[in-house]
Design a protein around this motif. Structure first.
Motif, PDB file in Angstrom:
ATOM      1  N   GLU A  65       0.855  -1.171   0.000  1.00 26.40           N
ATOM      2  CA  GLU A  65       0.000   0.000   0.000  1.00 26.40           C
ATOM      3  C   GLU A  65       0.899   1.232   0.000  1.00 26.40           C
ATOM      4  N   SER A  70       1.604  -3.956   4.841  1.00 23.54           N
ATOM      5  CA  SER A  70       0.652  -3.874   5.940  1.00 23.54           C
ATOM      6  C   SER A  70       0.955  -4.932   6.984  1.00 23.54           C
ATOM      7  N   PRO A 219      -9.617  -4.807   7.130  1.00 22.91           N
ATOM      8  CA  PRO A 219     -10.306  -3.609   6.640  1.00 22.91           C
ATOM      9  C   PRO A 219     -11.818  -3.733   6.768  1.00 22.91           C
ATOM     10  N   GLU A 270      -9.849  -4.286  15.717  1.00 22.78           N
ATOM     11  CA  GLU A 270     -10.749  -4.922  14.762  1.00 22.78           C
ATOM     12  C   GLU A 270     -12.169  -4.952  15.300  1.00 22.78           C
ATOM     13  N   THR A 275      -9.654   3.208  12.917  1.00 27.03           N
ATOM     14  CA  THR A 275      -8.827   3.561  11.771  1.00 27.03           C
ATOM     15  C   THR A 275      -7.493   4.159  12.203  1.00 27.03           C
ATOM     16  N   ALA A 287      -2.713  -0.506   8.627  1.00 29.32           N
ATOM     17  CA  ALA A 287      -1.819  -0.853   7.527  1.00 29.32           C
ATOM     18  C   ALA A 287      -0.350  -0.848   7.929  1.00 29.32           C
TER      19      ALA A 287
END
Length: 306
Positions: A65, A70, A219, A270, A275, A287
């Motif tokens: 990414e 990640s 994600p 999670e 974020t 990430a």
């Protein structure tokens, strides 16, 4: 009358007996061509399948990414072979938080983590032997609480610690004997095998610096809406990490929190759908994990949901 051979003449040779013919064997059946073809094809495809599986595993471990790999979802303790899933990490962090809120020494967390690992593999099970449930496989019929209570990680950890502190010499006693005094399992020696794992995980959860526990998050995990995520985070923080304050930009801050609370948040990332986590000049993202940033972030701990 006996005949005598004539002098000078040889008797006629006896007729030779014909040689016995060898027994005829039935012709061997040719091997089925289809099966041979399939076997040959399978042998040809097997290396390709192996390579594809290897590539899939690498893809799960690393995702490029913007040139930065990640972190795998779940958590690991750097420098050890300890690796846990996101569910296990969250439950372990809750156990450590309950011990910390009671002012118990790290040894209490080690014993509790080893016990929960043996009983449920650090999963909040809805089944077990007879009526055993939850992280510690506590039985409602034996006075541990209702079914709903023993499946609440905060409650079940608290009940375990209630029993633990009543065991004489629990701070220095052999782990499996102390755990057995609380649990009364049919396999009293089984807890001991998990002491190294529990010690490493406890040390990471209670560390006073970032990156003691390396975690990622899938994600899009967590509740679907921002309102639901905020509700989950604030309730969990209130019970396990400190008094939360909800801000208008999709951020929850926890005043008075330290690095153990920051690690608690990352271990639950999670489940919460986080974020970003920021604290004292450090930032965590799913990430990248923890990275030092210019000192634009100060205390308190801030959890970003949007």
């Amino acid at each position: 009358m006996v005949s005598t051979p004539v002098a000078g003449r040889r008797p006629p040779p006896r007729a030779a007996r014909p040689a016995a013919r060898p027994a005829r064997r039935p012709p061997a059946r040719p091997a089925p061509r289809r099966r041979a073809r399939r076997t040959s094809r399978a042998r040809t495809l097997w290396p390709l399948v192996l390579v594809a599986a290897l590539l899939a595993a690498i893809a799960l471990l690393w995702r490029e990414e913007e040139g930065t790999p990640s972190v795998l979802a779940g958590c690991t303790v750097p420098g050890t072979d300890v690796s846990v899933t996101a569910e296990q990490a969250a439950n372990a962090a809750t156990i450590a938080a309950v011990a910390r809120s009671r002012g118990l020494p790290p040894r209490a967390t080690v014993i509790a983590l080893a016990t929960a690992q043996q009983e449920s593999r650090l999963r909040n099970l809805d089944y077990g032997d007879r009526d055993s449930l939850g992280l510690f496989q506590q039985r409602p019929s034996q006075g541990w609480g209702s079914e709903a209570q023993v499946r609440d990680p905060v409650y079940s950890a608290g009940k375990f610690f209630d029993g633990l502190v009543e065991v004489p010499g629990w701070e220095t006693g052999r782990l499996t004997e102390v755990a057995q005094a609380v649990q009364r399992s049919g396999y009293p020696e089984a807890y001991q095998q998990w002491e190294p794992m529990a010690s490493a995980l406890s040390g990471a959860l209670l560390a006073t610096s970032p990156s003691a526990l390396t975690c990622g998050a899938a994600p899009g995990a967590g509740p679907a809406t921002l309102a639901d995520r905020t509700a989950v985070v604030t309730e969990a923080a209130r019970r396990e990490a400190g008094q939360p304050t909800v801000e208008t930009d999709g951020t929850v801050s926890i005043a008075g929190a330290g690095w153990p609370e920051a690690t608690w948040a990352v271990a639950h990332a999670e489940r919460f759908g986080l974020t970003e986590v920021t604290m004292d000049g450090w930032r965590w993202t799913p990430a990248v994990g923890w990275e030092s940033t210019p000192s634009t972030f100060e205390l308190p701990l801030r959890l970003s949901l949007d």
